[in-house]
Scaffold this motif. Structure first.
Motif, mmCIF file in Angstrom:
data_model
loop_
_atom_site.group_PDB
_atom_site.id
_atom_site.type_symbol
_atom_site.label_atom_id
_atom_site.label_comp_id
_atom_site.label_asym_id
_atom_site.label_seq_id
_atom_site.Cartn_x
_atom_site.Cartn_y
_atom_site.Cartn_z
ATOM 1 N N HIS A 61 0.795 -1.232 0.000
ATOM 2 C CA HIS A 61 0.000 0.000 0.000
ATOM 3 C C HIS A 61 0.827 1.282 0.000
ATOM 4 N N PHE A 62 2.087 1.215 0.373
ATOM 5 C CA PHE A 62 2.894 2.434 0.461
ATOM 6 C C PHE A 62 3.370 2.846 -0.925
ATOM 7 N N THR A 63 3.057 4.060 -1.327
ATOM 8 C CA THR A 63 3.388 4.507 -2.693
ATOM 9 C C THR A 63 4.430 5.625 -2.719
ATOM 10 N N GLY A 64 4.916 6.054 -1.557
ATOM 11 C CA GLY A 64 5.876 7.147 -1.510
ATOM 12 C C GLY A 64 7.305 6.687 -1.737
ATOM 13 N N ASP A 65 8.242 7.576 -1.460
ATOM 14 C CA ASP A 65 9.674 7.298 -1.590
ATOM 15 C C ASP A 65 10.106 6.447 -0.406
ATOM 16 N N ARG A 66 10.365 5.189 -0.640
ATOM 17 C CA ARG A 66 10.642 4.270 0.460
ATOM 18 C C ARG A 66 11.997 4.521 1.114
ATOM 19 N N GLU A 67 12.964 4.906 0.331
ATOM 20 C CA GLU A 67 14.288 5.157 0.891
ATOM 21 C C GLU A 67 14.266 6.363 1.816
ATOM 22 N N ALA A 68 13.433 7.354 1.499
ATOM 23 C CA ALA A 68 13.356 8.576 2.311
ATOM 24 C C ALA A 68 12.358 8.448 3.462
ATOM 25 N N ALA A 69 11.426 7.513 3.361
ATOM 26 C CA ALA A 69 10.386 7.365 4.380
ATOM 27 C C ALA A 69 10.999 7.013 5.732
ATOM 28 N N VAL A 70 10.454 7.607 6.795
ATOM 29 C CA VAL A 70 10.923 7.317 8.151
ATOM 30 C C VAL A 70 9.920 6.377 8.817
ATOM 31 N N VAL A 71 10.405 5.235 9.256
ATOM 32 C CA VAL A 71 9.569 4.194 9.862
ATOM 33 C C VAL A 71 9.841 4.137 11.361
ATOM 34 N N LEU A 72 8.788 4.238 12.155
ATOM 35 C CA LEU A 72 8.900 4.037 13.600
ATOM 36 C C LEU A 72 8.515 2.593 13.905
ATOM 37 N N ASP A 73 9.474 1.825 14.376
ATOM 38 C CA ASP A 73 9.287 0.407 14.682
ATOM 39 C C ASP A 73 9.131 0.273 16.199
ATOM 40 N N VAL A 74 7.885 0.135 16.646
ATOM 41 C CA VAL A 74 7.572 0.109 18.070
ATOM 42 C C VAL A 74 7.604 -1.340 18.573
ATOM 43 N N ALA A 75 8.250 -1.555 19.738
ATOM 44 C CA ALA A 75 8.521 -2.915 20.221
ATOM 45 C C ALA A 75 9.350 -3.655 19.173
ATOM 46 N N CYS A 76 10.440 -3.005 18.774
ATOM 47 C CA CYS A 76 11.230 -3.469 17.615
ATOM 48 C C CYS A 76 11.986 -4.755 17.882
ATOM 49 N N GLY A 77 12.224 -5.099 19.163
ATOM 50 C CA GLY A 77 12.971 -6.317 19.450
ATOM 51 C C GLY A 77 14.350 -6.290 18.823
ATOM 52 N N THR A 78 14.724 -7.376 18.188
ATOM 53 C CA THR A 78 16.045 -7.489 17.577
ATOM 54 C C THR A 78 16.109 -6.881 16.179
ATOM 55 N N GLY A 79 14.947 -6.510 15.628
ATOM 56 C CA GLY A 79 14.928 -5.887 14.310
ATOM 57 C C GLY A 79 14.331 -6.727 13.202
ATOM 58 N N LEU A 80 13.498 -7.699 13.548
ATOM 59 C CA LEU A 80 12.933 -8.594 12.534
ATOM 60 C C LEU A 80 12.065 -7.855 11.519
ATOM 61 N N VAL A 81 11.276 -6.886 11.975
ATOM 62 C CA VAL A 81 10.396 -6.152 11.057
ATOM 63 C C VAL A 81 11.209 -5.244 10.143
ATOM 64 N N ALA A 82 12.176 -4.538 10.716
ATOM 65 C CA ALA A 82 13.026 -3.654 9.905
ATOM 66 C C ALA A 82 13.776 -4.450 8.842
ATOM 67 N N LYS A 83 14.212 -5.647 9.190
ATOM 68 C CA LYS A 83 14.915 -6.495 8.226
ATOM 69 C C LYS A 83 14.007 -6.836 7.038
ATOM 70 N N GLN A 84 12.742 -7.125 7.320
ATOM 71 C CA GLN A 84 11.789 -7.427 6.250
ATOM 72 C C GLN A 84 11.500 -6.181 5.406
ATOM 73 N N LEU A 85 11.281 -5.035 6.078
ATOM 74 C CA LEU A 85 10.970 -3.806 5.339
ATOM 75 C C LEU A 85 12.162 -3.333 4.506
ATOM 76 N N LYS A 86 13.368 -3.586 4.979
ATOM 77 C CA LYS A 86 14.576 -3.233 4.214
ATOM 78 C C LYS A 86 14.572 -3.924 2.857
ATOM 79 N N GLN A 87 14.086 -5.159 2.831
ATOM 80 C CA GLN A 87 14.015 -5.908 1.569
ATOM 81 C C GLN A 87 13.026 -5.287 0.589
ATOM 82 N N PHE A 88 12.081 -4.508 1.105
ATOM 83 C CA PHE A 88 11.106 -3.825 0.251
ATOM 84 C C PHE A 88 11.521 -2.398 -0.071
ATOM 85 N N GLY A 89 12.742 -2.019 0.292
ATOM 86 C CA GLY A 89 13.260 -0.720 -0.122
ATOM 87 C C GLY A 89 13.196 0.381 0.918
ATOM 88 N N PHE A 90 12.652 0.088 2.106
ATOM 89 C CA PHE A 90 12.634 1.103 3.167
ATOM 90 C C PHE A 90 14.031 1.192 3.777
#
Length: 230
Positions: A61-90
């Protein structure tokens, strides 16, 4: 000590059931501090799919500039979500978690530009100001005995108008009351004109069941909301 490679699902199940006995927020933080080094391997044994499911829905659903987008990862733990989103260009992540040991591993991942230690539900989120983030995501923490439902108003407040909030929760028997309260609050906030529901998806095979009353896999849900321009 058992090596991570020698662990079985039954070992992980016993560990998680022991965590349910923790009643105070400090007990829970101590549990996650002690679990941090083995966390990624253990949730892999659980076949825990929430991080990838959340990242997929955000990406769809995200249509903006993924590299520039700022993502707040709440209860981020070790970074599992950020690792997945990185693969999508964030590429720009700010993480919050209650466990310093988890945050150390997230820091070691080099995925995050900033990381903050905070117990969710005890005061406001430790971020600079409202309307700051293109995407806010919370995976795994919205469940009974973990994070109060009221936290989602803080998530919405932190999101830019037009930005997205992605949340997940389990649908197993022990979490049904919490899930009902969560969905009631989601609907109430929609009626207040704070955001609109973009997608709500129920998933059958969320993760392997650990409760003695359940077998096989439990189900779960992913919610994606878009903050309205006020």
């Amino acid at each position: 000590m058992m090596s991570a490679s020698a662990k079985t699902f039954e070992n992980v199940k016993t560990l998680i059931l022991s965590a349910h006995k923790n009643t105070t927020s400090r007990d829970k933080v101590n549990f996650y501090n002690s679990w941090a080094d083995n966390y990624d391997q253990d949730v892999a044994l659980l076949d825990y799919r929430a991080p990838s499911l959340a990242a997929n829905i955000i990406s769809c659903h995200f249509t903006g500039d993924r590299e520039a987008a700022v993502v707040l990862d709440v209860a981020c733990g070790t970074g599992l979500v950020a690792k997945q989103l990185k693969q999508f260009g964030f590429g720009h992540f700010v993480g919050i978690d209650g466990s310093e040991a988890m945050l150390k591993l997230a820091r070691d991942s080099r995925l995050y530009q900033d990381l903050k230690q905070s117990l969710l539900g005890e005061g406001t989120l430790p971020v600079q100001c409202a309307d700051s983030f293109d995407v806010v995501v919370i995976v795994g923490a919205l469940s009974d005995g973990q994070v109060p439902v009221a936290v989602i108003r803080e998530l919405c407040k932190s999101t830019k108008p037009g930005g997205y909030v992605c949340m997940t929760t389990r649908s197993n028997h022990d979490n049904l009351e919490y899930k009902s309260a969560l969905e009631l609050e989601l609907k109430q906030m929609e009626e207040e004109g704070l955001w609109s529901c973009v997608q709500a998806t129920d998933v059958e095979d969320w993760e392997r069941a650990v409760s003695e009353q359940e077998d096989g896999y439990i189900s779960g849900s992913v919610y994606l909301y878009k903050k309205l321009q006020l």
